[in-house]
Write an enzyme that holds these catalytic residues in place. Structure first.
Site, mmCIF file in Angstrom:
data_model
loop_
_atom_site.group_PDB
_atom_site.id
_atom_site.type_symbol
_atom_site.label_atom_id
_atom_site.label_comp_id
_atom_site.label_asym_id
_atom_site.label_seq_id
_atom_site.Cartn_x
_atom_site.Cartn_y
_atom_site.Cartn_z
ATOM 1 N N ASP A 162 0.861 -1.175 0.000
ATOM 2 C CA ASP A 162 0.000 0.000 0.000
ATOM 3 C C ASP A 162 0.905 1.235 0.000
ATOM 4 O O ASP A 162 1.872 1.302 0.760
ATOM 5 C CB ASP A 162 -0.857 -0.008 1.273
ATOM 6 N N HIS A 177 -11.201 -3.274 3.222
ATOM 7 C CA HIS A 177 -11.238 -3.029 4.669
ATOM 8 C C HIS A 177 -12.039 -1.782 5.037
ATOM 9 O O HIS A 177 -12.089 -1.412 6.202
ATOM 10 C CB HIS A 177 -9.800 -2.884 5.167
ATOM 11 N N ASP A 178 -12.620 -1.112 4.041
ATOM 12 C CA ASP A 178 -13.430 0.085 4.320
ATOM 13 C C ASP A 178 -14.921 -0.159 4.097
ATOM 14 O O ASP A 178 -15.734 0.718 4.384
ATOM 15 C CB ASP A 178 -13.018 1.238 3.384
ATOM 16 N N ASP A 208 -3.242 4.715 -2.325
ATOM 17 C CA ASP A 208 -4.327 5.128 -1.440
ATOM 18 C C ASP A 208 -4.893 6.503 -1.784
ATOM 19 O O ASP A 208 -4.139 7.424 -2.124
ATOM 20 C CB ASP A 208 -3.761 5.171 -0.008
ATOM 21 N N GLU A 257 10.453 2.602 -15.447
ATOM 22 C CA GLU A 257 11.889 2.807 -15.205
ATOM 23 C C GLU A 257 12.439 1.627 -14.399
ATOM 24 O O GLU A 257 13.508 1.083 -14.700
ATOM 25 C CB GLU A 257 12.026 4.132 -14.434
HETATM 26 C C1 NOJ Z 1 -8.396 4.891 2.126
HETATM 27 C C2 NOJ Z 1 -8.069 3.742 3.010
HETATM 28 O O1 NOJ Z 1 -8.527 2.561 2.418
HETATM 29 C C3 NOJ Z 1 -8.710 4.021 4.351
HETATM 30 O O2 NOJ Z 1 -8.667 2.907 5.202
HETATM 31 C C4 NOJ Z 1 -8.011 5.204 4.959
HETATM 32 O O3 NOJ Z 1 -8.641 5.568 6.158
HETATM 33 C C5 NOJ Z 1 -8.038 6.418 4.018
HETATM 34 N N1 NOJ Z 1 -7.745 6.070 2.651
HETATM 35 C C6 NOJ Z 1 -7.037 7.458 4.429
HETATM 36 O O4 NOJ Z 1 -5.735 7.030 4.145
#
Ligand code: NOJ
Ligand code: MG
Length: 575
Positions: free
Chosen positions: A117, A359-360, A221, A279
């Site tokens: 990530d 995970h969100d 992210d 690159e």
């Molecule tokens: C997206 C991520 O998946 C989430 O878990 C995070 O809180 C926010 N971006 C901020 O980095």
């Protein structure tokens, strides 16, 4: 038969080029590991790198090609790792750099690619860069977005009305620097200033560092948030307009984020990151490296992430159509439309990808129905292109209810007892369920950082391995199918057959065709596949069935009258 390159090299007496697998990702199975919750090796109740290394063979078992890990870097964990304090180091909670090297070595042995990530939008406020920026050190003073604010009626105020994704102002006053700093997320996640070329270079160096270590790419992210509108000649920014339908002035949805998200510069930055990837491909050789971009953005913006006539972009701009726009009541027309949204708008030569969990977001079984888990996995794994599975979805793990008192996700903690359930992401981050031992075999300790789901004795790897039509075994069967040329390279036709049934046909010249049919409803349905698909054989064979099926694998049915039980999903093949 020898390949052309090989023959040519032999004839000319040249050294053989490395046998790089170009485009390996085009039909790959990606799997997201949330390291805090995958496997704990040291008994502290939080997952770690050694735990992942121990369990990589499980990923092999379920046919994973590449796995992306949520952040493992040094962090005060205000947002559970999405607040990086040192982009070059591993957080001791997860282990050491040595542990990471071991993980990479094991992954190489198993031919599983590790993707990290990459959090470009912000760092932690405990990052050395921020500390130096706040102290006004020349090299770092413009690494973040600073503004002295406005004075209205003698009172100091933030420079704009911008609201943070996690509630409240995007600006926090810093006593030391005597200025406000910008943060699109928590105050502990100050935004880096991408209008400073030094920041762009510093972040590209981070990419190079981990690629040289041997990772195969990044999940990037919060991409839409990376740029804010450029300040005017006086260094000021405009306010964002309101959404009249929202009354809570602290809530992110109170404003239309026209100056803080999806700025055109963001697309160009993704192209620049891709240049770094190329690159490094040139420097390191071997298989392609990839970029997966996380953006909840309009489709036309997402399609630009892929690239244009002159630039390559992200190979995998996450496709959240099926996460963001489906609910438990969605009908087959809506499913079909969302699938078509991606397939019909994707630039030529690109690969589709399908993300069903992360995970969100609420889990598949909780979002779309526990009785649809197998069907949704059939969809995920038989649509053309790349599949992305969040850990536990292959087992049918569901959201775990957690009280307000026990809630720890900052997105929810910044709200209140009445609203937190809409915001909390804790329910999807609970420990992975390995077996029926205490705490689901996740840890040898006596506690876990989030509670283990109460259904773990029924929903776990060990038990599901032994049940022929468990979620896990159906997932594995689907995965095996994906090695067939038709599933790998074949065309796809996607149709709703009335409001209740969704059907996908995959076909390839000279090969059998495969048809996935999903009954979304609680009624028995009889469908005539000849009415929607051309070129089927009169009889079709069952290739994958589910617990709901009356038929078994290898049974046959007539294509013009396929009977589906309530909520049943199956995969059929021409004979
Ligand atoms: C997206 C991520 O998946 C989430 O878990 C995070 O809180 C926010 N971006 C901020 O980095
Ligand atoms: Mg641990």
């Amino acid at each position: 038969m020898m390949s052309r390159t090989l023959t040519l090299c032999c004839l000319l007496g040249l050294a053989l080029p490395a046998l790089a697998e170009l485009g390996w990702w085009r039909s790959a199975q990606f799997y997201q590991i949330y390291p805090r919750s995958f496997k704990d090796s040291d008994g502290d109740g939080i997952g770690d790198l050694e735990g992942i290394t121990q369990q990589l063979s499980y990923l092999k078992e379920i046919g994973v090609t590449a796995t992306w890990l949520s952040p493992i870097f040094t962090s005060p964990m205000a947002d559970f790792g999405y607040d990086v304090a040192d982009f070059y180091n591993i957080d001791p909670m997860f282990g050491t750099m040595e542990d990471f090297d071991k993980l990479l070595a094991r992954a190489n042995q198993l031919n599983i690619k590790i993707i990290l990530d990459f959090v470009p939008n912000h760092s932690s406020d405990e990052c050395d860069w921020f500390i130096r920026s706040a102290a006004g050190e020349e090299e770092y003073k413009d690494f973040y977005v600073w503004h002295t604010g406005k004075v209205v009626n003698g009172i100091r105020q933030p420079p704009t009305n911008w609201i943070s994704v996690f509630r409240g102002s995007q600006w926090t006053w810093h006593e030391g620097r005597q200025a406000y700093y910008l943060h699109q997320f928590l105050a502990k996640q100050p935004d880096l200033n991408y209008r400073n070329p030094k920041v762009v270079e510093a972040m590209k160096d981070v990419l190079r560092f981990w690629l040289r270590k041997g990772v195969y790419g990044f999940r990037i992210d919060a991409v839409p948030h990376v740029f804010e509108i450029a300040p005017d000649k006086d260094g000021n920014y405009p306010d964002e307009p309101r959404n009249e339908y929202v009354s809570d002035p602290e809530d992110y949805s109170y404003l239309q984020h026209i100056y803080t998200t999806n700025q055109p510069e963001t697309i160009d930055l993704v192209y620049q990151f891709r240049e770094v990837i190329e690159e490094m491909n040139a420097e390191l050789g071997g298989d392609d490296r990839v970029l997966l971009t996380e953006a909840y953005a309009p489709l036309d913006v997402l399609m630009q992430y892929y690239g244009n006539a002159t630039h390559n972009g992200s190979q995998i701009p996450f496709n959240f159509e099926l996460i963001s726009n489906l609910n438990i009541n969605s009908n087959a027309y809506q499913y079909s439309e969302l699938v078509h949204n991606w397939l019909d708008n994707m630039p030529e030569g690109q690969s589709a990808n399908w993300v069903l969990g992360n995970h969100d977001q609420s889990r598949i079984g909780s979002r779309l129905g526990a009785d649809r888990i197998d069907s949704i996995n059939m969809l995920l794994l038989t649509l053309p292109g790349i599949s992305v599975t969040y850990q536990g979805e292959e087992l049918g793990m569901t959201d775990v209810w957690i009280s307000w008192e026990d809630t720890i996700d900052p997105q929810a903690c910044q709200s209140n007892p009445n609203e937190y359930e809409r915001l909390t992401r804790d329910p999807v981050r609970t420990p992975f369920q390995w077996n029926d031992q205490p705490l689901a075999g996740f840890t040898t300790g006596s506690e876990t950082w989030l509670p283990v789901a109460s259904d773990y004795k029924l929903v776990n790897v060990k038990r599901e391995r032994g049940i022929p039509l468990s979620h896990l075994n159906i997932y594995k069967q689907l995965r095996t199918l994906r090695d067939l040329p038709t599933l790998k390279h074949g065309d796809a036709t996607v149709n709703a057959i009335g409001p209740n049934v969704l059907a996908i046909k995959r076909s390839l010249q000279g090969e059998k065709s495969y048809i996935t049919i999903i009954n979304l409803s609680d009624d028995v349905e009889s469908v005539n596949l000849d009415a929607v698909f051309a070129g089927l054989t009169a009889e079709l064979k069952y290739v994958v069935v589910s617990e709901k099926s009356l038929r078994r694998k290898d049974d046959v049915t007539f294509a013009n009258s396929v009977l589906l039980m309530p909520k049943e999903g199956v995969v059929l093949a021409t004979v």
